[in-house]
Scaffold this motif. Structure first.
Motif, mmCIF file in Angstrom:
data_model
loop_
_atom_site.group_PDB
_atom_site.id
_atom_site.type_symbol
_atom_site.label_atom_id
_atom_site.label_comp_id
_atom_site.label_asym_id
_atom_site.label_seq_id
_atom_site.Cartn_x
_atom_site.Cartn_y
_atom_site.Cartn_z
ATOM 1 N N THR A 43 0.948 -1.175 -0.004
ATOM 2 C CA THR A 43 -0.178 0.001 0.100
ATOM 3 C C THR A 43 0.984 1.290 0.124
ATOM 4 O O THR A 43 0.621 2.119 -0.651
ATOM 5 C CB THR A 43 -1.003 0.171 1.164
ATOM 6 N N LYS A 44 1.844 1.247 0.649
ATOM 7 C CA LYS A 44 2.656 2.364 1.061
ATOM 8 C C LYS A 44 3.268 2.850 -0.502
ATOM 9 O O LYS A 44 3.659 3.750 -0.775
ATOM 10 C CB LYS A 44 3.775 2.311 1.926
ATOM 11 N N SER A 45 3.682 1.732 -1.258
ATOM 12 C CA SER A 45 4.383 1.901 -2.543
ATOM 13 C C SER A 45 3.273 2.570 -3.560
ATOM 14 O O SER A 45 3.757 2.729 -4.715
ATOM 15 C CB SER A 45 4.866 0.503 -2.762
ATOM 16 N N MET A 46 2.004 2.205 -3.200
ATOM 17 C CA MET A 46 0.996 2.815 -4.135
ATOM 18 C C MET A 46 0.479 4.262 -3.760
ATOM 19 O O MET A 46 -0.123 4.815 -4.642
ATOM 20 C CB MET A 46 -0.185 2.117 -4.014
ATOM 21 N N ILE A 47 0.992 4.961 -2.499
ATOM 22 C CA ILE A 47 0.419 5.971 -2.418
ATOM 23 C C ILE A 47 1.077 7.307 -2.897
ATOM 24 O O ILE A 47 2.487 7.155 -3.103
ATOM 25 C CB ILE A 47 0.708 6.380 -0.662
ATOM 26 N N GLY A 48 0.665 8.411 -3.183
ATOM 27 C CA GLY A 48 1.324 9.557 -3.573
ATOM 28 C C GLY A 48 0.714 10.312 -4.826
ATOM 29 O O GLY A 48 0.958 11.389 -5.167
ATOM 30 N N ASP A 49 0.198 9.464 -5.692
ATOM 31 C CA ASP A 49 -0.063 10.033 -7.068
ATOM 32 C C ASP A 49 -1.648 10.041 -7.402
ATOM 33 O O ASP A 49 -2.062 10.291 -8.459
ATOM 34 C CB ASP A 49 0.311 8.961 -8.156
ATOM 35 N N GLY A 50 -2.445 10.141 -6.118
ATOM 36 C CA GLY A 50 -3.992 10.393 -6.196
ATOM 37 C C GLY A 50 -4.642 9.016 -6.036
ATOM 38 O O GLY A 50 -3.930 8.018 -6.370
ATOM 39 N N VAL A 51 -5.930 9.081 -5.838
ATOM 40 C CA VAL A 51 -6.649 8.010 -5.639
ATOM 41 C C VAL A 51 -6.725 7.158 -6.773
ATOM 42 O O VAL A 51 -6.777 5.802 -6.629
ATOM 43 C CB VAL A 51 -7.906 8.455 -5.024
ATOM 44 N N ALA A 52 -7.031 7.660 -7.950
ATOM 45 C CA ALA A 52 -7.181 6.937 -9.061
ATOM 46 C C ALA A 52 -5.974 5.918 -9.248
ATOM 47 O O ALA A 52 -6.024 4.706 -9.787
ATOM 48 C CB ALA A 52 -7.382 7.745 -10.359
ATOM 49 N N LYS A 53 -4.715 6.300 -9.188
ATOM 50 C CA LYS A 53 -3.677 5.773 -9.354
ATOM 51 C C LYS A 53 -3.323 4.596 -8.212
ATOM 52 O O LYS A 53 -2.880 3.546 -8.517
ATOM 53 C CB LYS A 53 -2.391 6.547 -9.515
ATOM 54 N N LEU A 54 -3.516 4.987 -7.241
ATOM 55 C CA LEU A 54 -3.278 3.930 -6.100
ATOM 56 C C LEU A 54 -4.592 2.889 -6.348
ATOM 57 O O LEU A 54 -4.179 1.532 -6.077
ATOM 58 C CB LEU A 54 -3.788 4.732 -4.435
ATOM 59 N N VAL A 55 -5.825 3.210 -6.679
ATOM 60 C CA VAL A 55 -6.515 2.028 -7.141
ATOM 61 C C VAL A 55 -6.085 1.209 -8.205
ATOM 62 O O VAL A 55 -6.188 0.099 -8.265
ATOM 63 C CB VAL A 55 -8.155 2.611 -7.221
ATOM 64 N N GLU A 56 -5.801 1.932 -9.434
ATOM 65 C CA GLU A 56 -5.264 1.262 -10.449
ATOM 66 C C GLU A 56 -3.851 0.232 -10.022
ATOM 67 O O GLU A 56 -3.723 -0.834 -10.432
ATOM 68 C CB GLU A 56 -4.873 2.241 -11.496
ATOM 69 N N ARG A 57 -2.912 0.702 -9.321
ATOM 70 C CA ARG A 57 -1.959 -0.293 -8.650
ATOM 71 C C ARG A 57 -2.332 -1.165 -8.036
ATOM 72 O O ARG A 57 -1.900 -2.313 -8.174
ATOM 73 C CB ARG A 57 -1.020 0.806 -8.028
ATOM 74 N N ALA A 58 -3.363 -1.134 -7.247
ATOM 75 C CA ALA A 58 -3.977 -2.106 -6.467
ATOM 76 C C ALA A 58 -4.646 -3.193 -7.206
ATOM 77 O O ALA A 58 -4.398 -4.249 -6.988
ATOM 78 C CB ALA A 58 -4.653 -1.656 -5.180
ATOM 79 N N ILE A 59 -5.347 -2.819 -8.153
ATOM 80 C CA ILE A 59 -5.938 -3.715 -8.955
ATOM 81 C C ILE A 59 -5.049 -4.546 -9.720
ATOM 82 O O ILE A 59 -4.988 -5.370 -10.188
ATOM 83 C CB ILE A 59 -6.858 -3.171 -10.056
ATOM 84 N N VAL A 60 -4.055 -3.635 -10.515
ATOM 85 C CA VAL A 60 -3.097 -4.347 -11.092
ATOM 86 C C VAL A 60 -2.052 -5.546 -10.339
ATOM 87 O O VAL A 60 -1.989 -6.768 -11.041
ATOM 88 C CB VAL A 60 -2.223 -3.292 -11.796
ATOM 89 N N ALA A 61 -1.712 -5.038 -9.246
ATOM 90 C CA ALA A 61 -1.036 -5.814 -8.436
ATOM 91 C C ALA A 61 -1.796 -7.002 -8.017
ATOM 92 O O ALA A 61 -1.218 -8.154 -7.553
ATOM 93 C CB ALA A 61 -0.445 -5.237 -7.098
ATOM 94 N N THR A 62 -2.840 -7.032 -7.766
ATOM 95 C CA THR A 62 -3.811 -8.255 -7.500
ATOM 96 C C THR A 62 -4.376 -9.066 -8.754
ATOM 97 O O THR A 62 -5.308 -10.016 -8.479
ATOM 98 C CB THR A 62 -4.766 -7.955 -6.396
ATOM 99 N N GLY A 63 -4.015 -8.606 -10.061
ATOM 100 C CA GLY A 63 -4.320 -9.407 -10.972
ATOM 101 C C GLY A 63 -5.895 -9.035 -11.478
ATOM 102 O O GLY A 63 -6.408 -9.778 -12.195
ATOM 103 N N GLY A 64 -6.143 -8.121 -11.033
ATOM 104 C CA GLY A 64 -7.856 -7.696 -11.473
ATOM 105 C C GLY A 64 -7.827 -7.038 -12.872
ATOM 106 O O GLY A 64 -6.774 -6.549 -13.367
ATOM 107 N N ASP A 65 -9.114 -6.599 -13.204
ATOM 108 C CA ASP A 65 -9.205 -5.882 -14.337
ATOM 109 C C ASP A 65 -9.476 -4.290 -14.316
ATOM 110 O O ASP A 65 -10.457 -4.162 -13.421
ATOM 111 C CB ASP A 65 -10.590 -6.548 -15.138
ATOM 112 N N THR A 66 -8.833 -3.456 -15.017
ATOM 113 C CA THR A 66 -8.665 -2.275 -14.923
ATOM 114 C C THR A 66 -9.862 -1.283 -15.740
ATOM 115 O O THR A 66 -9.932 -0.261 -15.671
ATOM 116 C CB THR A 66 -7.438 -1.439 -14.979
ATOM 117 N N SER A 67 -10.565 -2.400 -16.439
ATOM 118 C CA SER A 67 -11.464 -1.574 -17.348
ATOM 119 C C SER A 67 -12.625 -0.820 -16.920
ATOM 120 O O SER A 67 -13.205 -0.008 -17.420
ATOM 121 C CB SER A 67 -11.968 -2.834 -18.456
ATOM 122 N N ARG A 68 -12.845 -1.135 -15.532
ATOM 123 C CA ARG A 68 -13.794 -0.466 -14.843
ATOM 124 C C ARG A 68 -13.471 0.281 -13.865
ATOM 125 O O ARG A 68 -13.831 1.024 -12.586
ATOM 126 C CB ARG A 68 -14.955 -1.485 -14.121
#
Length: 224
Positions: A43-68
């Motif tokens: 989580t700490k590695s995902m913080i700093g560039d805004g909420v959208a980027k944090l959510v995108e990073r979390a979804i990508v890191a866990t193998g999710g779909d970023t189309s939504r």
């Protein structure tokens, strides 16, 4: 050199440790999506560039779909803003430093990529709001750090020029935004930096917020 009149601060990783609340919100969202949880370090590695980027990073890191992604960001904010200050706390020395800066007569601002509503909720919950004359959130303007516009907007609200201000952050985008705005840039070493601190380009690194005070006291003194 112009006497110092204003100081601008990043929020997450600079003034407050918000990683646990952000982790909890991210993991609640990930659970809804049937994805694994992320660790505190992730989580700490995902913080700093805004909420959208944090959510995108979390979804990508866990193998999710970023189309939504827009829908996921909206849902994250619903979860997070309901508990944005449950575990978040100010770093050691922050309150005393802010008090001292106000006694010196400086005008203070927050410039963060966190949404304005969550930012003010945290500041209110921690009793920090009274220190700041301006708060610029990640959704206050069209631009966010590392663009200099949020820094310049804060300076305008503070009534200070770039040569009479400094910026304290914890990440590369803080330093980049400050330098692009013509403001002195300092970085703390205890935050959520995505790069080695020596590579941030800051004028000086601070191991504790209290280390800012002698710098400011010297800069506040008018030239002889």
């Amino acid at each position: 050199m112009t006497s110092l009149k204003a100081a601008i601060f990043d929020l997450d990783g600079t003034l407050v440790d918000s990683a646990r609340d952000l982790q909890d919100a991210a993991n609640a969202l990930l659970a809804e999506e049937g994805l694994r949880a992320v660790s505190l370090d992730e989580t700490k590695s995902m913080i700093g560039d805004g909420v959208a980027k944090l959510v995108e990073r979390a979804i990508v890191a866990t193998g999710g779909d970023t189309s939504r992604l827009p829908l996921l960001v909206s849902r994250f904010l619903e979860i997070y803003e309901a508990n944005a200050s449950r575990c978040t706390e100010a770093y050691p020395g922050v309150v005393a430093t802010l008090e001292h800066l106000r006694r010196l007569g400086l005008r203070l601002a927050i410039v963060t990529n966190k949404p304005y509503a969550a930012t003010t909720e945290i500041l209110d919950a921690l009793g920090l709001r009274m220190f700041f004359d301006a708060v610029i959130g990640g959704d206050t303007l069209l631009e966010r750090k590392p663009h200099p516009a949020p820094i310049l907007a804060a300076l305008e609200r503070l009534g200070a020029g770039p040569d009479a201000a400094l910026m304290v952050g914890d990440n590369y985008h803080d330093v980049q935004a400050a330098r692009a705005a013509g403001v002195r840039a300092f970085a703390v070493t205890y935050g959520y930096s995505h790069k080695p601190h020596a590579e941030l380009g800051a004028e000086r690194l601070l191991d504790a917020m209290s280390e800012l005070l002698p710098i400011v006291e010297e800069a506040c003194s008018p030239p002889l």
